[in-house]
Design a protein around this motif. Structure first.
Motif, PDB file in Angstrom:
ATOM      1  N   PHE A   1     -18.034 -37.734 -44.103  1.00 42.79           N
ATOM      2  CA  PHE A   1     -18.056 -36.613 -45.041  1.00 42.79           C
ATOM      3  C   PHE A   1     -17.074 -36.275 -45.364  1.00 42.79           C
ATOM      4  N   ASN A   2     -16.793 -35.378 -46.573  1.00 38.61           N
ATOM      5  CA  ASN A   2     -15.512 -35.703 -47.439  1.00 38.61           C
ATOM      6  C   ASN A   2     -15.074 -34.217 -47.625  1.00 38.61           C
ATOM      7  N   ILE A   3     -13.655 -34.646 -46.918  1.00 39.54           N
ATOM      8  CA  ILE A   3     -12.695 -34.131 -46.191  1.00 39.54           C
ATOM      9  C   ILE A   3     -11.538 -33.613 -46.996  1.00 39.54           C
ATOM     10  N   SER A   4     -11.585 -32.583 -48.279  1.00 35.71           N
ATOM     11  CA  SER A   4      -9.921 -32.131 -49.261  1.00 35.71           C
ATOM     12  C   SER A   4      -9.589 -31.243 -48.989  1.00 35.71           C
ATOM     13  N   LYS A   5      -8.037 -31.380 -49.279  1.00 37.12           N
ATOM     14  CA  LYS A   5      -7.202 -30.952 -49.116  1.00 37.12           C
ATOM     15  C   LYS A   5      -7.979 -29.615 -50.055  1.00 37.12           C
ATOM     16  N   LYS A   6      -8.075 -29.559 -50.992  1.00 38.23           N
ATOM     17  CA  LYS A   6      -8.042 -28.374 -51.888  1.00 38.23           C
ATOM     18  C   LYS A   6      -8.725 -27.869 -51.562  1.00 38.23           C
ATOM     19  N   TYR A   7      -9.796 -28.117 -50.961  1.00 33.46           N
ATOM     20  CA  TYR A   7     -10.922 -26.949 -50.199  1.00 33.46           C
ATOM     21  C   TYR A   7     -10.442 -26.120 -48.861  1.00 33.46           C
ATOM     22  N   ILE A   8      -8.796 -27.065 -47.947  1.00 32.56           N
ATOM     23  CA  ILE A   8      -9.004 -26.046 -47.228  1.00 32.56           C
ATOM     24  C   ILE A   8      -7.933 -25.315 -47.582  1.00 32.56           C
ATOM     25  N   ASP A   9      -7.154 -25.969 -48.577  1.00 29.53           N
ATOM     26  CA  ASP A   9      -5.855 -24.958 -49.228  1.00 29.53           C
ATOM     27  C   ASP A   9      -6.504 -23.316 -50.038  1.00 29.53           C
ATOM     28  N   SER A  10      -7.994 -23.722 -50.749  1.00 23.20           N
ATOM     29  CA  SER A  10      -8.819 -22.613 -50.848  1.00 23.20           C
ATOM     30  C   SER A  10      -8.721 -21.718 -50.027  1.00 23.20           C
ATOM     31  N   PHE A  11      -9.309 -21.878 -49.037  1.00 24.71           N
ATOM     32  CA  PHE A  11      -8.687 -21.315 -47.805  1.00 24.71           C
ATOM     33  C   PHE A  11      -8.231 -20.816 -47.286  1.00 24.71           C
ATOM     34  N   LEU A  12      -7.320 -21.232 -47.624  1.00 26.74           N
ATOM     35  CA  LEU A  12      -5.312 -20.607 -47.247  1.00 26.74           C
ATOM     36  C   LEU A  12      -5.006 -19.592 -48.110  1.00 26.74           C
ATOM     37  N   GLN A  13      -5.164 -20.298 -49.471  1.00 25.60           N
ATOM     38  CA  GLN A  13      -4.657 -19.261 -50.463  1.00 25.60           C
ATOM     39  C   GLN A  13      -5.618 -17.602 -50.225  1.00 25.60           C
ATOM     40  N   ARG A  14      -7.388 -17.857 -50.154  1.00 30.07           N
ATOM     41  CA  ARG A  14      -7.627 -16.507 -50.072  1.00 30.07           C
ATOM     42  C   ARG A  14      -7.439 -15.743 -49.403  1.00 30.07           C
ATOM     43  N   ARG A  15      -6.459 -16.269 -47.659  1.00 28.89           N
ATOM     44  CA  ARG A  15      -6.073 -15.252 -46.305  1.00 28.89           C
ATOM     45  C   ARG A  15      -4.457 -14.939 -47.017  1.00 28.89           C
ATOM     46  N   GLN A  16      -4.439 -14.792 -47.913  1.00 27.14           N
ATOM     47  CA  GLN A  16      -3.176 -14.718 -48.313  1.00 27.14           C
ATOM     48  C   GLN A  16      -2.801 -13.563 -49.353  1.00 27.14           C
ATOM     49  N   LYS A  17      -4.078 -13.528 -49.830  1.00 27.36           N
ATOM     50  CA  LYS A  17      -3.659 -12.583 -51.189  1.00 27.36           C
ATOM     51  C   LYS A  17      -4.777 -10.930 -50.458  1.00 27.36           C
ATOM     52  N   GLY A  18      -4.904  -9.730 -51.655  1.00 29.10           N
ATOM     53  CA  GLY A  18      -5.572  -8.673 -51.605  1.00 29.10           C
ATOM     54  C   GLY A  18      -4.773  -7.888 -51.358  1.00 29.10           C
TER      55      GLY A  18
ATOM     56  N   MET B   1       4.037 -11.900 -47.438  1.00 31.01           N
ATOM     57  CA  MET B   1       2.779 -12.952 -48.510  1.00 31.01           C
ATOM     58  C   MET B   1       4.204 -13.782 -49.578  1.00 31.01           C
ATOM     59  N   ASN B   2       4.382 -13.083 -50.411  1.00 30.26           N
ATOM     60  CA  ASN B   2       5.840 -13.546 -51.532  1.00 30.26           C
ATOM     61  C   ASN B   2       6.554 -15.158 -50.467  1.00 30.26           C
ATOM     62  N   ILE B   3       6.567 -14.705 -49.200  1.00 39.67           N
ATOM     63  CA  ILE B   3       7.238 -15.915 -49.358  1.00 39.67           C
ATOM     64  C   ILE B   3       6.750 -16.947 -48.690  1.00 39.67           C
ATOM     65  N   GLU B   4       5.470 -17.441 -47.801  1.00 43.13           N
ATOM     66  CA  GLU B   4       4.982 -18.003 -47.815  1.00 43.13           C
ATOM     67  C   GLU B   4       3.613 -18.422 -48.465  1.00 43.13           C
ATOM     68  N   GLN B   5       3.195 -20.032 -49.011  1.00 41.18           N
ATOM     69  CA  GLN B   5       2.156 -20.595 -50.161  1.00 41.18           C
ATOM     70  C   GLN B   5       1.495 -21.310 -48.984  1.00 41.18           C
ATOM     71  N   ASP B   6       0.694 -21.043 -48.365  1.00 39.78           N
ATOM     72  CA  ASP B   6       0.131 -22.183 -47.464  1.00 39.78           C
ATOM     73  C   ASP B   6      -0.365 -23.053 -48.012  1.00 39.78           C
ATOM     74  N   GLU B   7      -0.235 -24.099 -47.269  1.00 39.76           N
ATOM     75  CA  GLU B   7      -0.987 -25.556 -47.988  1.00 39.76           C
ATOM     76  C   GLU B   7      -0.769 -26.351 -46.654  1.00 39.76           C
ATOM     77  N   VAL B   8      -1.877 -26.857 -46.755  1.00 38.80           N
ATOM     78  CA  VAL B   8      -2.655 -27.958 -45.179  1.00 38.80           C
ATOM     79  C   VAL B   8      -1.621 -29.695 -45.695  1.00 38.80           C
ATOM     80  N   LEU B   9      -1.187 -30.055 -44.334  1.00 36.89           N
ATOM     81  CA  LEU B   9      -0.989 -31.366 -44.766  1.00 36.89           C
ATOM     82  C   LEU B   9      -1.846 -32.167 -43.580  1.00 36.89           C
TER      83      LEU B   9
END
Ligand code: EPS
Length: 390
Positions: A26-43, A50-58
């Motif tokens: 299965f295709n697993i992309s960092k970009k796809y996961i990061d898009s979830f993480l970014q949405r979790r920081q907005k709103g 949330m001004n300190i963290e810009q979450d991304e996955v390794l």
């Protein structure tokens, strides 16, 4: 079939996760996961963190050249705030916040400072659960299954929709509070801003809708195999959640049976339903309709206005001391629920299909019953029930 563990403290160096059981291919992309993480920081309603963290996955194992290998997938999310904490003299934290894990957690582990509880109890932990579930969501997309969450209430402002209305992801994303209807969004935003002005906090609800899920996932034969129950447990496990509703469960409990059953009819060969009050589940199994689950979140326990508590060091009554937090975490929690719902749908789908590689899974997926009238082998003749009990 798939399982995971997470570790990490809110202000420690990083969050860590291991996800096991994702089949190969299965295709697993960092970009796809990061898009979830970014949405979790907005709103609207997010706090200063949330001004300190810009979450991304390794991703350090189990995904090679962007494709799952079948091996455990190891994930890391670094806490940017760690640099502000690692050499800090930390003030004692001695007054527990009512509603938080502070008081009971300190007693449970016999800690000498409350902070050790809040570090792990914090909703920061959901960043890793979101990343893990995002992987499940990406796998499900390849099978034509999608999970979309939206804010269905903030405080007393409710988005009134019909369960058959289609939720458009673009409309949810466009809204600063994650509600697909512009006029209600505005009211929700005002409600959050007014809570902040009044030094208070607000809860609300998030509804997740899954489309494309075939019928017969989950089971009626044993309590711990019922998929609606499994999902309710998962939703309940997210910080602040105090109630979970499947479909229109709360409303229909007040009505008569003939008013609320999702009655069957035939559309050519397909068995269809006139409504979806049961949110896509009958007998703990998916019934081919959209799955609808709502999580109700209490207002955050950390309030700018002090409330009554106890000083555990001085052993006297006192008031809470403010700790940086969000005013309303509901808008940014949408991807958390999408992720955990995707995880359990994939887990239970794989229990059904088995398979180690995408090819095997796709083949069995296509053989899942479609609830078409010709699939039933009903004999319509007399029969008897014999057991060897004598
Ligand atoms: C949280 C308190 C706040 C939130 C946090 C959850 O963090 P801090 O104490 O660092 O200001 O922002 O959420 C996150 C850090 C996150 O990533 O979701 C709590 O006490 O639960």
């Amino acid at each position: 079939m798939i399982r995971y563990l997470t570790a990490g403290e809110s202000h420690g160096p990083e969050l860590t996760g291991i996800l096991e059981g994702i089949p190969a291919g299965f295709n697993i992309s960092k970009k796809y996961i990061d898009s979830f993480l970014q949405r979790r920081q907005k709103g609207v309603g997010s706090g200063g963190r949330m001004n300190i963290e810009q979450d991304e996955v390794l991703i350090s194992s189990g995904v090679v050249n962007g494709v799952s290998t079948g091996a455990p997938i190891a994930l890391r999310i670094l806490n940017k705030d760690w640099k502000n904490w690692k050499d800090k003299d930390i003030d004692p934290y001695v007054v527990p916040r009512p509603g938080h894990a502070d008081l009971v957690g300190t007693a449970k582990y016999n800690h000498e400072d409350i902070r050790l509880v809040l570090e792990r109890a914090s909703a920061r932990e959901t960043a890793m659960r979101t990343a893990i579930g995002a992987i499940a969501a990406e796998v499900l997309e390849e099978l034509g299954i999608e999970v979309i969450g939206y804010v269905s209430a903030i405080g007393g402002i409710t988005y009134q929709n019909n369960i058959k209305d289609k939720i458009e992801r673009d409309k949810v994303t466009e809204s600063d509070v994650g509600c697909p209807e512009a006029a209600t969004s505005k009211l929700m935003e005002e409600e959050i801003l007014s809570a902040r002005k009044n030094k208070d906090t607000l809860g609300g609800s998030i509804t997740c809708v899954a489309t494309g899920v075939p019928a017969t996932i989950g089971s009626f034969v044993h309590w711990d195999k019922k998929l609606d129950a499994i999902l309710a447990k998962q939703f309940m496990s997210v910080q602040s959640v105090k109630a979970v509703e499947i479909g229109k469960g709360v409303d229909i409990a007040k009505k008569f049976g003939t008013e609320v059953q999702d009655q069957y009819s035939l559309d050519g060969k397909k068995i269809t339903k006139i409504s979806n009050n049961l949110g896509g589940f009958e007998g703990g199994m998916t019934n081919g309709e959209e799955l609808h689950i709502t999580a109700y979140l209490k207002p955050i326990s950390t309030t700018l206005t002090p409330i009554s508590s106890i000083d555990l060091a001085e052993k006297i009554e006192t008031e809470t001391v403010y700790e940086r937090s969000d005013t309303c975490a509901v808008p940014r929690a949408i991807p958390i629920f999408e992720a955990i719902m995707a995880f359990e749908i994939l887990n239970n789908l794989l229990i059904k299909t088995g398979g180690d590689h995408k090819k095997e899974i796709t083949q069995s997926f296509n053989n899942i019953p479609k609830l078409e009238i010709n699939e039933f082998k009903i004999k319509n003749e007399l029969w008897s029930m014999k057991y060897d009990v004598e």
